[in-house]
Design an enzyme around this catalytic site. Structure first.
Site, PDB file in Angstrom:
ATOM      1  N   GLU A 249       0.943  -1.105   0.035  1.00  0.00           N
ATOM      2  CA  GLU A 249       0.209  -0.095  -0.213  1.00  0.00           C
ATOM      3  C   GLU A 249       1.016   1.172   0.141  1.00  0.00           C
ATOM      4  O   GLU A 249       1.522   1.681   1.019  1.00  0.00           O
ATOM      5  CB  GLU A 249      -0.871  -0.031   1.413  1.00  0.00           C
ATOM      6  CG  GLU A 249      -1.883  -1.085   1.447  1.00  0.00           C
ATOM      7  CD  GLU A 249      -3.030  -1.172   0.577  1.00  0.00           C
ATOM      8  OE1 GLU A 249      -3.099  -0.389   0.092  1.00  0.00           O
ATOM      9  OE2 GLU A 249      -3.669  -2.197   0.407  1.00  0.00           O
ATOM     10  N   CYS A 283      -2.300   9.061   2.733  1.00  0.00           N
ATOM     11  CA  CYS A 283      -1.728   8.511   1.328  1.00  0.00           C
ATOM     12  C   CYS A 283      -2.876   8.938   0.130  1.00  0.00           C
ATOM     13  O   CYS A 283      -2.502   9.329  -0.921  1.00  0.00           O
ATOM     14  CB  CYS A 283      -1.683   7.200   1.297  1.00  0.00           C
ATOM     15  SG  CYS A 283      -3.225   6.054   1.976  1.00  0.00           S
ATOM     16  N   GLU A 384       4.603  13.089  -4.820  1.00  0.00           N
ATOM     17  CA  GLU A 384       3.807  13.081  -3.503  1.00  0.00           C
ATOM     18  C   GLU A 384       4.574  13.915  -2.386  1.00  0.00           C
ATOM     19  O   GLU A 384       5.852  13.791  -2.095  1.00  0.00           O
ATOM     20  CB  GLU A 384       3.825  11.479  -2.795  1.00  0.00           C
ATOM     21  CG  GLU A 384       2.672  11.660  -1.443  1.00  0.00           C
ATOM     22  CD  GLU A 384       2.729  10.241  -0.943  1.00  0.00           C
ATOM     23  OE1 GLU A 384       3.744   9.748  -0.827  1.00  0.00           O
ATOM     24  OE2 GLU A 384       1.755   9.921  -0.731  1.00  0.00           O
TER      25      GLU A 384
HETATM   26  P1  NDP Z   1       8.350   4.755   4.504  1.00  0.00           P
HETATM   27  O1  NDP Z   1       8.422   4.289   3.386  1.00  0.00           O
HETATM   28  O2  NDP Z   1       9.544   5.763   4.858  1.00  0.00           O
HETATM   29  O3  NDP Z   1       8.342   3.738   5.925  1.00  0.00           O
HETATM   30  C1  NDP Z   1       7.318   2.925   5.966  1.00  0.00           C
HETATM   31  C2  NDP Z   1       7.679   1.633   6.898  1.00  0.00           C
HETATM   32  O4  NDP Z   1       8.834   0.987   6.142  1.00  0.00           O
HETATM   33  C3  NDP Z   1       8.417   2.149   8.213  1.00  0.00           C
HETATM   34  O5  NDP Z   1       7.935   1.367   9.189  1.00  0.00           O
HETATM   35  C4  NDP Z   1       9.806   2.386   7.863  1.00  0.00           C
HETATM   36  O6  NDP Z   1      10.551   2.155   8.969  1.00  0.00           O
HETATM   37  C5  NDP Z   1       9.815   0.874   6.976  1.00  0.00           C
HETATM   38  N1  NDP Z   1      11.248   0.939   6.197  1.00  0.00           N
HETATM   39  C6  NDP Z   1      11.692   1.981   5.886  1.00  0.00           C
HETATM   40  N2  NDP Z   1      12.881   1.725   4.876  1.00  0.00           N
HETATM   41  C7  NDP Z   1      12.716   0.304   4.933  1.00  0.00           C
HETATM   42  C8  NDP Z   1      13.763  -0.684   4.340  1.00  0.00           C
HETATM   43  N3  NDP Z   1      14.596  -0.529   3.619  1.00  0.00           N
HETATM   44  N4  NDP Z   1      13.321  -2.063   4.370  1.00  0.00           N
HETATM   45  C9  NDP Z   1      12.064  -2.398   4.940  1.00  0.00           C
HETATM   46  N5  NDP Z   1      11.467  -1.407   5.723  1.00  0.00           N
HETATM   47  C10 NDP Z   1      11.589  -0.309   5.615  1.00  0.00           C
HETATM   48  O7  NDP Z   1       7.207   5.758   4.474  1.00  0.00           O
HETATM   49  P2  NDP Z   1       6.683   6.743   5.796  1.00  0.00           P
HETATM   50  O8  NDP Z   1       6.848   6.129   7.042  1.00  0.00           O
HETATM   51  O9  NDP Z   1       7.441   8.001   5.449  1.00  0.00           O
HETATM   52  O10 NDP Z   1       4.914   6.901   5.601  1.00  0.00           O
HETATM   53  C11 NDP Z   1       4.563   7.625   4.404  1.00  0.00           C
HETATM   54  C12 NDP Z   1       4.368   7.160   3.299  1.00  0.00           C
HETATM   55  O11 NDP Z   1       3.314   5.872   3.300  1.00  0.00           O
HETATM   56  C13 NDP Z   1       3.724   8.023   2.208  1.00  0.00           C
HETATM   57  O12 NDP Z   1       4.382   7.655   0.863  1.00  0.00           O
HETATM   58  C14 NDP Z   1       2.216   7.434   2.110  1.00  0.00           C
HETATM   59  O13 NDP Z   1       1.536   7.568   0.789  1.00  0.00           O
HETATM   60  C15 NDP Z   1       2.329   6.042   2.369  1.00  0.00           C
HETATM   61  N6  NDP Z   1       1.211   5.298   2.955  1.00  0.00           N
HETATM   62  C16 NDP Z   1       0.228   4.711   2.088  1.00  0.00           C
HETATM   63  C17 NDP Z   1      -0.864   4.177   2.518  1.00  0.00           C
HETATM   64  C18 NDP Z   1      -1.722   3.359   1.539  1.00  0.00           C
HETATM   65  O14 NDP Z   1      -2.846   2.980   2.002  1.00  0.00           O
HETATM   66  N7  NDP Z   1      -1.491   3.417   0.401  1.00  0.00           N
HETATM   67  C19 NDP Z   1      -1.476   4.518   3.842  1.00  0.00           C
HETATM   68  C20 NDP Z   1      -0.547   5.291   4.778  1.00  0.00           C
HETATM   69  C21 NDP Z   1       0.633   5.844   4.051  1.00  0.00           C
HETATM   70  P3  NDP Z   1      11.016   3.460   9.925  1.00  0.00           P
HETATM   71  O15 NDP Z   1      10.503   3.338  10.903  1.00  0.00           O
HETATM   72  O16 NDP Z   1      12.551   3.445   9.959  1.00  0.00           O
HETATM   73  O17 NDP Z   1      10.779   4.570   8.930  1.00  0.00           O
END
Ligand code: NDP
Length: 493
Positions: A249, A283, A384
């Protein structure tokens, strides 16, 4: 000060290296909690426990109705703790109490929905050639790695945890390192209701460390991820080596199309809600507003006037209508995009600045921002931003509206405002997006699938589709006449 711990095999744990990460209130920059900085070793321990627990069948062998009874209890406890969870969500994420309150109730409803769904019929039988009977059963996938972002800390966790557990899987869950407070509270609730140990495991820590390990591990059968598109691509690559199922997602840049024949007051009102709720950190945010040229000026005037009136402030002030951005780092990213927009030649019609007055100096507050005079190829139109920043574009007819609406890499959501029912459906059917509205923006329900087209993701959350994501499908063929098939001659006869 809140001290958080991880939850592995039914026990509360510090990280193996004893390091801690400060968790900050985005409304004032103050540290509110410390969370263990999970390591690869911690992630592996949680994965091993989830693997062993799944293989022993402790959870998956329970009748669905028994698994459901745990889920119903969790829903009840979330509601009992609604006030505290709401307060904590606001403290950690920054969203207003009103927004957080809805999230908490939605989270309870999601558990209840999947508790009900899992006890309903889910197989199929086929009338095939005698003497065979064919049927299909659904089974849990196994160990599910669940990784979530910070914008709906509790709700995004529950969208994954509730269906994954309902289906009989064991889980290794990683919240965002920025917002672990309400996920920890959820695991306390799961502990209280007595979920068997080893079924639900939670590891904190950095995405590239803990998240990466979950995505890459050969002992994890599926990874369900919500977050940015760039991270989603990385997860997919990591999962490829072990051919694990992925559900993604991801981000969006969703169009909100306003036709001249719509009720303008309603369109303006929903368009504001579409972009500025959650301070734009949603999102599905309607971050591109497309307006038919004959009402463009009037729409922009009304929208800008209303945007300027939005009361920005700490989420825990009941008068606040929009809270801060989630972190200093994210604030910098959003401000950078505002700068990029100006450099690209777009014009700011409202906002455009960090708010550093009236006691908001130490928080991460940004004014509701409107860009006009934008071109389709500008970065602020294509990428975005994930903040309270919207672009308002002009279109001349239905065909151009559809063309502009579909012209980004994303395909998460979209809306159409018009009083012409046939036109509304015509346009919606042409939108390359998974979540759409006619004369509304944002309302969504546990019963309906959530997910995107194109680079907004793969798979669906919620509804029956959201449960199926966490299930394997097996065909079973039964011979009703037990005698040799006689395909090869039996020389002994
Ligand atoms: P990120 O992609 O930065 O992080 C999401 C999660 O992934 C966090 O727990 C993060 O850990 C983890 N992560 C980061 N890098 C890695 C990696 N290399 N390998 C595995 N896991 C990793 O997103 P954000 O937290 O900044 O969230 C915002 C984004 O989420 C936006 O793009 C938004 O659109 C999307 N989103 C989509 C939704 C949907 O339903 N389509 C709903 C809500 C949000 P860490 O804690 O270190 O950051």
């Amino acid at each position: 000060m809140i001290e958080l711990q991880m939850y592995i095999n039914g026990e509360w744990k510090e990280s193996s290296n004893h390091e801690k990460r400060p968790i900050v209130n985005p409304a004032n920059g103050e540290v509110i909690a410390y969370a263990p900085e999970g390591t690869i070793k911690d992630a592996r321990e949680a994965i091993d426990v989830a693997r062993k627990t799944f293989d022993e069948g402790i959870w998956s062998d329970l009748p669905a109705v028994e698994r459901a009874s745990y889920l119903f209890k969790i829903a009840g406890k979330i509601e009992e703790n609604q006030e505290e969870l709401t307060r904590l969500e606001t403290l950690d994420n920054g969203k207003t109490l009103r927004e957080a309150g809805y999230d908490i109730l939605d989270a309870a409803a999601c558990f209840r929905y999947y508790a009900g769904l899992i006890t309903k019929p889910d197989g199929q039988t086929y009338h095939v050639a005698d003497p065979m009977q064919a049927m299909v059963v659904r089974e849990p996938i196994g160990v599910c790695g669940l990784i979530v972002p910070w914008n709906y800390p509790l709700l995004m966790s529950v969208w994954k945890i509730a269906p994954a557990l309902a289906a009989g899987n064991t889980i290794v869950f990683k919240p965002s390192e920025i917002t672990p407070v309400t996920p920890k509270k959820l695991f306390e609730i799961m502990d209280e209701v007595g979920i068997p140990k080893g079924v639900a495991n939670m590891v904190f820590g950095a995405g590239p460390v803990v998240g990466h390990e979950i995505a890459a591990s050969s002992k994890v059968d599926m990874v369900s991820f919500t977050g940015g598109t760039k991270t989603g691509k990385h997860i997919m690559k990591m999962a490829a080596d072990t051919m694990k199922k992925v559900s993604l997602e991801l981000g969006g840049k969703s169009p909100n199309i306003i036709f001249a024949d719509s009720d303008l007051e309603t369109s303006v009102d929903y368009a504001l809600f579409g972009i500025y709720s959650g301070a734009g950190q949603v999102c599905s945010a309607g971050s591109r507003i497309l307006v038919e040229e004959s009402v463009y000026d009037e729409f922009v005037n009304q929208f800008v006037e209303r945007a300027n009136e939005i009361k920005v402030g700490p989420g825990n002030d009941p008068d606040s209508e929009m809270g801060p951005l989630v972190s200093q780092q994210h604030l910098e990213k959003v401000l950078k995009y505002i700068e990029i927009g100006q450099q690209e030649g777009a014009k700011i019609a409202a906002g455009g600045n960090r708010i550093v007055s009236n006691g908001l100096e130490t928080g991460y507050f940004v004014e509701p921002t409107v860009f006009v005079d934008v071109q389709q190829d500008m970065r602020i139109v294509q990428e975005e931003i994930f903040g309270p920043v919207v672009v308002i574009q002009k279109f001349k007819d239905e065909e151009e509206a559809i063309k502009l609406a579909n012209d980004t890499d994303y395909g998460l959501a979209g809306a159409v405002f018009t009083n012409d029912g046939a036109k509304a459906l015509r346009v919606i059917k042409k939108l390359r997006a998974g979540i759409t509205w006619i004369n509304a923006y944002h309302p969504t329900y546990n019963e309906a699938p959530w997910g995107g087209y194109k680079q907004s993701g793969i798979g669906r959350s919620l509804g029956t589709f959201g449960l199926e994501e966490f299930q394997e499908i097996k065909q079973i063929n039964i011979n009703l006449q037990v005698e040799p098939i006689g395909w090869f001659a039996n020389k002994n006869e």
